[in-house]
Scaffold this motif. Structure first.
Motif, mmCIF file in Angstrom:
data_model
loop_
_atom_site.group_PDB
_atom_site.id
_atom_site.type_symbol
_atom_site.label_atom_id
_atom_site.label_comp_id
_atom_site.label_asym_id
_atom_site.label_seq_id
_atom_site.Cartn_x
_atom_site.Cartn_y
_atom_site.Cartn_z
ATOM 1 N N LEU A 16 0.829 -1.205 0.000
ATOM 2 C CA LEU A 16 0.000 0.000 0.000
ATOM 3 C C LEU A 16 0.868 1.261 0.000
ATOM 4 O O LEU A 16 0.783 2.103 0.896
ATOM 5 C CB LEU A 16 -0.964 0.001 1.191
ATOM 6 N N ALA A 17 1.726 1.333 -1.020
ATOM 7 C CA ALA A 17 2.594 2.498 -1.231
ATOM 8 C C ALA A 17 3.502 2.782 -0.043
ATOM 9 O O ALA A 17 3.946 3.911 0.159
ATOM 10 C CB ALA A 17 1.749 3.728 -1.551
ATOM 11 N N GLY A 18 3.788 1.750 0.734
ATOM 12 C CA GLY A 18 4.700 1.916 1.858
ATOM 13 C C GLY A 18 4.027 2.342 3.145
ATOM 14 O O GLY A 18 4.682 2.415 4.197
ATOM 15 N N VAL A 19 2.720 2.627 3.109
ATOM 16 C CA VAL A 19 2.021 3.063 4.320
ATOM 17 C C VAL A 19 1.927 1.921 5.333
ATOM 18 O O VAL A 19 2.170 2.092 6.529
ATOM 19 C CB VAL A 19 0.613 3.590 3.977
ATOM 20 N N VAL A 20 1.553 0.733 4.859
ATOM 21 C CA VAL A 20 1.423 -0.427 5.746
ATOM 22 C C VAL A 20 2.785 -1.033 6.058
ATOM 23 O O VAL A 20 3.050 -1.461 7.184
ATOM 24 C CB VAL A 20 0.495 -1.478 5.128
ATOM 25 N N GLY A 21 3.664 -1.073 5.059
ATOM 26 C CA GLY A 21 4.973 -1.667 5.285
ATOM 27 C C GLY A 21 5.687 -1.963 3.995
ATOM 28 O O GLY A 21 5.323 -1.460 2.927
ATOM 29 N N SER A 22 6.701 -2.794 4.088
ATOM 30 C CA SER A 22 7.474 -3.181 2.918
ATOM 31 C C SER A 22 8.142 -4.519 3.187
ATOM 32 O O SER A 22 8.312 -4.927 4.332
ATOM 33 C CB SER A 22 8.541 -2.122 2.597
ATOM 34 N N VAL A 23 8.504 -5.195 2.095
ATOM 35 C CA VAL A 23 9.240 -6.449 2.182
ATOM 36 C C VAL A 23 10.571 -6.242 1.469
ATOM 37 O O VAL A 23 10.594 -5.945 0.271
ATOM 38 C CB VAL A 23 8.469 -7.609 1.533
ATOM 39 N N GLN A 24 11.669 -6.350 2.218
ATOM 40 C CA GLN A 24 12.990 -6.119 1.630
ATOM 41 C C GLN A 24 13.681 -7.405 1.165
ATOM 42 O O GLN A 24 14.296 -7.444 0.111
ATOM 43 C CB GLN A 24 13.892 -5.398 2.637
ATOM 44 N N ARG A 25 13.559 -8.446 1.966
ATOM 45 C CA ARG A 25 14.233 -9.706 1.639
ATOM 46 C C ARG A 25 13.315 -10.878 1.996
ATOM 47 O O ARG A 25 12.572 -10.822 2.967
ATOM 48 C CB ARG A 25 15.545 -9.855 2.410
ATOM 49 N N MET A 26 13.413 -11.914 1.197
ATOM 50 C CA MET A 26 12.696 -13.142 1.504
ATOM 51 C C MET A 26 13.368 -14.314 0.819
ATOM 52 O O MET A 26 13.796 -14.202 -0.335
ATOM 53 C CB MET A 26 11.234 -13.070 1.059
ATOM 54 N N THR A 27 13.496 -15.418 1.512
ATOM 55 C CA THR A 27 13.970 -16.673 0.926
ATOM 56 C C THR A 27 12.955 -17.757 1.227
ATOM 57 O O THR A 27 12.220 -17.688 2.222
ATOM 58 C CB THR A 27 15.346 -17.076 1.490
ATOM 59 N N GLU A 76 12.328 -10.371 5.807
ATOM 60 C CA GLU A 76 12.735 -9.125 6.460
ATOM 61 C C GLU A 76 12.000 -7.970 5.806
ATOM 62 O O GLU A 76 11.883 -7.904 4.583
ATOM 63 C CB GLU A 76 14.247 -8.896 6.335
ATOM 64 N N GLY A 77 11.507 -7.069 6.624
ATOM 65 C CA GLY A 77 10.797 -5.930 6.072
ATOM 66 C C GLY A 77 10.405 -4.962 7.163
ATOM 67 O O GLY A 77 11.064 -4.847 8.203
ATOM 68 N N ARG A 78 9.296 -4.277 6.919
ATOM 69 C CA ARG A 78 8.803 -3.283 7.864
ATOM 70 C C ARG A 78 7.295 -3.374 7.925
ATOM 71 O O ARG A 78 6.620 -3.507 6.899
ATOM 72 C CB ARG A 78 9.223 -1.872 7.417
ATOM 73 N N LYS A 79 6.752 -3.314 9.135
ATOM 74 C CA LYS A 79 5.311 -3.278 9.347
ATOM 75 C C LYS A 79 4.990 -1.989 10.083
ATOM 76 O O LYS A 79 5.376 -1.812 11.237
ATOM 77 C CB LYS A 79 4.853 -4.492 10.148
ATOM 78 N N PHE A 80 4.317 -1.092 9.383
ATOM 79 C CA PHE A 80 4.096 0.263 9.878
ATOM 80 C C PHE A 80 5.460 0.895 10.203
ATOM 81 O O PHE A 80 6.286 1.040 9.333
ATOM 82 C CB PHE A 80 3.135 0.258 11.073
ATOM 83 N N LEU A 81 5.729 1.235 11.458
ATOM 84 C CA LEU A 81 6.992 1.897 11.781
ATOM 85 C C LEU A 81 8.020 0.950 12.399
ATOM 86 O O LEU A 81 9.110 1.386 12.775
ATOM 87 C CB LEU A 81 6.730 3.059 12.744
ATOM 88 N N SER A 82 7.687 -0.325 12.488
ATOM 89 C CA SER A 82 8.568 -1.281 13.159
ATOM 90 C C SER A 82 9.225 -2.231 12.162
ATOM 91 O O SER A 82 8.611 -2.619 11.162
ATOM 92 C CB SER A 82 7.784 -2.099 14.192
ATOM 93 N N ALA A 83 10.466 -2.609 12.459
ATOM 94 C CA ALA A 83 11.152 -3.604 11.643
ATOM 95 C C ALA A 83 10.486 -4.957 11.852
ATOM 96 O O ALA A 83 10.007 -5.280 12.944
ATOM 97 C CB ALA A 83 12.624 -3.676 12.024
#
Length: 258
Positions: free
Chosen positions: A197-208, A231-238
């Protein structure tokens, strides 16, 4: 499990398309092959939350009894963190399992949920493949293919759901049994990061991701292992998580109605 790469190329070597077609045909025969067959096994799922240095900050283990009859899977929660689960947890798991059976069993198609195997024909068609060679796993020769997600269709971009966007970035290798055209192993990774959601909810940086399947002595191919790390981000938390699902203790059962 031993591996030995045999990258021997010749005019007789198969094309990636031929291997994929054989694998798809094998998948299409699943309903017929499942009829009159049943087994039970143990499923052990371990969910871990990780710190930045990779140490485990939280860990939960769930053990299930899985029964497969005529291609229909039933799951029962046995233990949570080596203890009998609260009645509310057991009821919730039973409800989710019942809803999943109803949802995926409507057309008579054979498809699994919440388990190890997540590969079906529609998923296979979403990738491009290249044949790399042969490799031996547990004494059986396998085709080794590389794969990468195909370019997104026009109009499918930010509107895609999380699963679609994840799949659109996957790449890796898969191993297909050369004799029976069964998928034996998948190694996948995220080709590039993406926002939710355009980075508002979070992001996914790495996955295996690792999927392993194996052949029982009676000829059945079954799920063995599904491991993934994210590895990623959910809202403001890693967000750093690891999921390990292993299935073992397979036993033949008496088929029920289906």
């Amino acid at each position: 499990m031993g591996f030995g790469l045999l990258p021997v190329l010749s005019a007789a070597d198969p094309s990636a398309d031929a291997v994929v077609r054989a694998m798809v045909e094998r998948l299409r025969s699943l309903p017929e092959r499942h009829q009159g067959r049943a087994h039970v096994c143990r499923r052990l799922a371990v969910i871990e939350t990780l710190e930045a240095d990779g140490s485990v900050s939280e860990r939960k283990t769930k053990e299930y009894r899985v029964a497969m009859t005529n291609g229909v899977e039933t799951v029962r929660l046995l233990r949570v963190d080596a203890r009998e689960p609260p009645a509310s947890d057991a009821r919730a798991e039973e409800r989710r399992d019942r809803e999943a059976r109803e949802r995926y069993g409507r057309s008579g198609s054979i498809r699994k949920r919440r388990g190890v195997e997540v590969i079906d024909e529609s998923l296979i068609r979403r990738f491009d493949y290249a044949w790399l060679g042969f490799e031996v796993i547990a004494g059986r020769t396998n085709h080794v293919l590389s794969f990468a997600a195909r370019a997104a269709e026009p109009g499918r971009g930010q509107s895609q759901g999380f699963a679609d966007r994840l799949l659109s970035q996957l790449e890796g290798r898969l191993w297909v049994d050369a004799e029976e055209h069964e998928l034996a192993r998948v190694e996948a990774r995220l080709g590039r990061s993406f926002d939710v959601l355009a980075g508002v909810v979070g992001s996914v940086q790495r996955m295996t991701m690792l999927i392993e399947r194996f052949r029982l002595p009676d000829g059945r191919w079954v799920d063995g292992r599904f491991h993934t790390a994210l590895e990623g981000r959910k809202f403001l938390s890693a967000l750093r998580m690891r999921l390990q699902v292993d299935q073992d203790h397979y036993e033949t059962a008496v088929p029920g109605p289906g």
